[in-house]
Design an enzyme around this catalytic site. Structure first.
Site, PDB file in Angstrom:
ATOM      1  N   ILE A   1       0.809  -1.228   0.000  1.00 42.43           N
ATOM      2  CA  ILE A   1       0.000   0.000   0.000  1.00 42.43           C
ATOM      3  C   ILE A   1       0.835   1.267   0.000  1.00 42.43           C
ATOM      4  O   ILE A   1       0.293   2.364  -0.101  1.00 42.43           O
ATOM      5  CB  ILE A   1      -0.979   0.036   1.195  1.00 42.43           C
ATOM      6  CG1 ILE A   1      -0.232  -0.169   2.523  1.00 42.43           C
ATOM      7  CG2 ILE A   1      -2.070  -0.994   1.026  1.00 42.43           C
ATOM      8  CD1 ILE A   1      -1.128  -0.028   3.750  1.00 42.43           C
TER       9      ILE A   1
ATOM     10  N   THR B   1       9.382   6.586   4.679  1.00 39.24           N
ATOM     11  CA  THR B   1      10.763   7.075   4.601  1.00 39.24           C
ATOM     12  C   THR B   1      11.752   5.930   4.729  1.00 39.24           C
ATOM     13  O   THR B   1      12.782   5.901   4.072  1.00 39.24           O
ATOM     14  CB  THR B   1      11.010   8.102   5.727  1.00 39.24           C
ATOM     15  OG1 THR B   1      10.015   9.111   5.637  1.00 39.24           O
ATOM     16  CG2 THR B   1      12.380   8.744   5.580  1.00 39.24           C
TER      17      THR B   1
ATOM     18  N   GLY C   1      10.834   2.317   4.879  1.00 45.25           N
ATOM     19  CA  GLY C   1      10.389   0.949   4.637  1.00 45.25           C
ATOM     20  C   GLY C   1       9.115   0.835   3.828  1.00 45.25           C
ATOM     21  O   GLY C   1       8.334   1.775   3.728  1.00 45.25           O
TER      22      GLY C   1
ATOM     23  N   VAL D   1       5.365  -0.632   3.043  1.00 46.95           N
ATOM     24  CA  VAL D   1       4.200  -0.891   3.889  1.00 46.95           C
ATOM     25  C   VAL D   1       3.207  -1.793   3.148  1.00 46.95           C
ATOM     26  O   VAL D   1       2.895  -1.555   1.981  1.00 46.95           O
ATOM     27  CB  VAL D   1       3.502   0.435   4.290  1.00 46.95           C
ATOM     28  CG1 VAL D   1       2.400   0.157   5.310  1.00 46.95           C
ATOM     29  CG2 VAL D   1       4.511   1.423   4.855  1.00 46.95           C
TER      30      VAL D   1
ATOM     31  N   LYS E   1       4.803  -2.758   8.222  1.00 43.11           N
ATOM     32  CA  LYS E   1       5.875  -1.941   7.646  1.00 43.11           C
ATOM     33  C   LYS E   1       7.201  -2.673   7.770  1.00 43.11           C
ATOM     34  O   LYS E   1       7.688  -2.918   8.871  1.00 43.11           O
ATOM     35  CB  LYS E   1       5.937  -0.593   8.373  1.00 43.11           C
ATOM     36  CG  LYS E   1       7.003   0.354   7.848  1.00 43.11           C
ATOM     37  CD  LYS E   1       6.877   1.700   8.542  1.00 43.11           C
ATOM     38  CE  LYS E   1       7.912   2.687   8.075  1.00 43.11           C
ATOM     39  NZ  LYS E   1       7.755   4.002   8.707  1.00 43.11           N
TER      40      LYS E   1
ATOM     41  N   ASP F   1       8.630  15.721   9.074  1.00 43.14           N
ATOM     42  CA  ASP F   1       8.327  15.284   7.703  1.00 43.14           C
ATOM     43  C   ASP F   1       6.824  15.284   7.443  1.00 43.14           C
ATOM     44  O   ASP F   1       6.284  14.347   6.847  1.00 43.14           O
ATOM     45  CB  ASP F   1       8.915  13.890   7.441  1.00 43.14           C
ATOM     46  CG  ASP F   1       8.987  13.558   5.938  1.00 43.14           C
ATOM     47  OD1 ASP F   1       8.953  14.512   5.129  1.00 43.14           O
ATOM     48  OD2 ASP F   1       9.066  12.373   5.589  1.00 43.14           O
TER      49      ASP F   1
END
Length: 350
Positions: free
Chosen positions: A35, A39, A41, A43, A58, A153
Site C-alpha cells: 500500500i 521514509t 520501509g 508498507v 511496515k 516530515d
C-alpha cells in the site's frame, strides 16, 4: 533484535521484553497487498491470522545495515511506543522474519492516505471537510509537541485517514525528541514542498515551528486542490516562498541575515504578501491563520495550540464531524501501481 522484541502493553508507553523465542513471527500475518512506501520501509496491508484484524505491516529497510536495526527505525519504534493518541498512527508491536535483519512494525491500519486521495478524487474536499482534516492534524500535533517530539516530515502522503474519517499522523522515521534549548540537527529534512524557510537557509536549530510551516502548506494545498509551493530545487523553493510572501528581512525576521546559506542566494526583491490574491475567496479568519502559519520568524509562527484556537474553525462552514467525511471503499486496497503511485513518488521527493 538482540534478544528481545517490543510490544505495546496496556500501560501508555510501556515496553514488554520477551525472549526472542516468544516474539511473534511475520508468518502469522498474511500480506494482502502493498500500500505504500514510508521514509524507511515498504508498507503492506496484512491480516493477523490469529485475531483476523487488518493491520499495516511496515518492513524496516536494512539495505545498508551490517550491525542491526537502523538508528532511524530504532528512533521511530521508541517514539511510537511512547505515543497514544487518536490522531497518531498506532504501533501495535514489532515482529520478526526468518532472519534477525528482517524486522516488521505492526501498525494500526488506515484505509486511505491524503496524497493518493487528492490525486484521485473526482470532487475536491469541501471547506468544511478541509477544516475537519486540519483540526484533527493540529490536535495530533499539539499532543506530539507537548510530548517534546517534532515530526520533521509532515506532508499529505504522511497523513492517513480511516473510513470513519479519523486522520492520523504517520511515518515517524525523521521524528526527533527535542529539548530546550534546542540542539543542532541536520537541516536536510522535510520534503521540499513543505520545508520551512529556516531549513532552506541552513538553520541547524529546529523547533516545532518547522512542523507548523508544513501545516500551512497542507492547509493551503487542501484549499487550493493542488500543492502550494511545488519547487523542483531548494533555490526555486525559496523563490516560490518569496513570490508568495514577500522578501524576508531583519525587521520581520531577526537573525535572518546571519543564517548560513543567505549569502549563497540572490534573493529577489518582492515587497508584497500575495496570499490574499492566491485565495481571494478565503475568509479573513482563514487568511489570518495562513499568515500566522507562514510567519518567516519561527519564534512568531503559530503553534498547534494557537491554530486550534483560530476563529477560522469557529465560523461557517464549521468543520464537519469526522464520521461525516466521505469514504472511498477499496480505493487504497486496489492501489499498487500506476498513476497514483507515480504521483505519490513525485510528492514524496525530498
Amino acid at each position: 533484535m538482540t534478544g528481545f522484541c517490543w510490544r505495546k502493553s496496556g500501560l501508555l508507553g510501556d515496553m514488554e521484553e520477551d525472549r526472542l523465542g516468544r516474539c511473534r513471527s511475520v508468518k502469522e500475518f498474511e500480506k494482502l497487498n502493498r500500500i505504500g512506501e514510508g521514509t524507511y520501509g515498504i508498507v503492506y496491508r496484512a491480516r493477523d491470522t490469529k485475531s483476523n484484524e487488518i493491520v499495516a505491516l511496515k518492513k524496516v529497510r536494512m539495505d545498508k545495515e551490517k550491525d542491526g536495526i537502523p538508528i532511524s527505525s530504532l528512533r521511530e519504534i521508541t517514539l511510537l511506543l511512547k505515543l497514544r493518541h487518536p490522531n497518531i498512527v498506532e504501533l501495535k508491536e514489532v515482529v520478526v522474519g526468518n532472519h534477525l535483519e528482517s524486522i516488521f512494525l505492526v501498525m494500526g491500519y488506515c484505509e486511505q492516505d491524503l496524497a493518493s486521495l487528492l490525486e484521485n478524487m473526482q470532487t475536491p474536499f469541501s471547506e468544511a471537510q478541509v477544516k475537519c482534516i486540519c483540526f484533527q492534524l493540529l490536535t495530533g500535533l499539539q499532543y506530539l509537541h507537548e510530548s517534546f517530539i517534532v515530526h520533521r516530515d509532515l506532508k499529505v502522503s504522511n497523513l492517513l485517514m480511516t473510513d470513519k474519517g479519523c486522520v492520523k499522523i504517520a511515518d515517524f522515521g525523521l521524528a526527533r525528541a527535542f529539548s530546550t534549548p534546542a540542539k543542532q540537527m541536520t537541516p536536510k529534512v522535510v520534503t521540499l514542498w513543505y520545508r520551512a524557510p529556516e531549513l532552506l537557509l541552513g538553520s541547524t536549530t529546529q523547533t516545532t515551528a518547522i512542523d507548523m510551516w508544513a501545516v500551512g502548506c497542507i492547509l493551503a494545498e487542501l484549499l487550493a486542490h493542488k500543492p502550494l509551493l511545488p519547487g523542483s530545487s531548494e533555490i526555486q523553493q525559496i523563490d516560490l516562498i518569496i513570490q508568495l510572501l514577500g522578501t524576508p528581512n531583519e525587521n520581520i525576521w531577526p537573525g535572518f541575515s546571519k543564517l548560513p546559506l543567505v549569502g549563497q542566494y540572490t534573493v529577489r526583491k518582492q515587497p508584497y504578501n500575495n496570499l490574499k490574491h492566491k485565495f481571494p475567496w478565503l475568509s479573513e479568519a482563514g487568511l489570518r491563520l495562513l499568515n500566522f502559519l507562514f510567519m518567516y520568524d519561527p519564534k512568531k509562527r503559530a503553534t498547534a495550540e494557537d491554530s486550534l484556537a483560530s476563529s477560522y474553525f469557529k465560523e461557517k462552514p464549521l468543520p464537519c464531524e469526522p464520521q461525516l467525511m466521505p469514504t472511498f471503499p477499496h480505493h487504497r486496497n486496489k492501489r499498487a501501481s500506476g498513476t497514483g503511485a507515480e504521483s505519490q513518488c513525485k510528492r514524496s521527493k525530498p
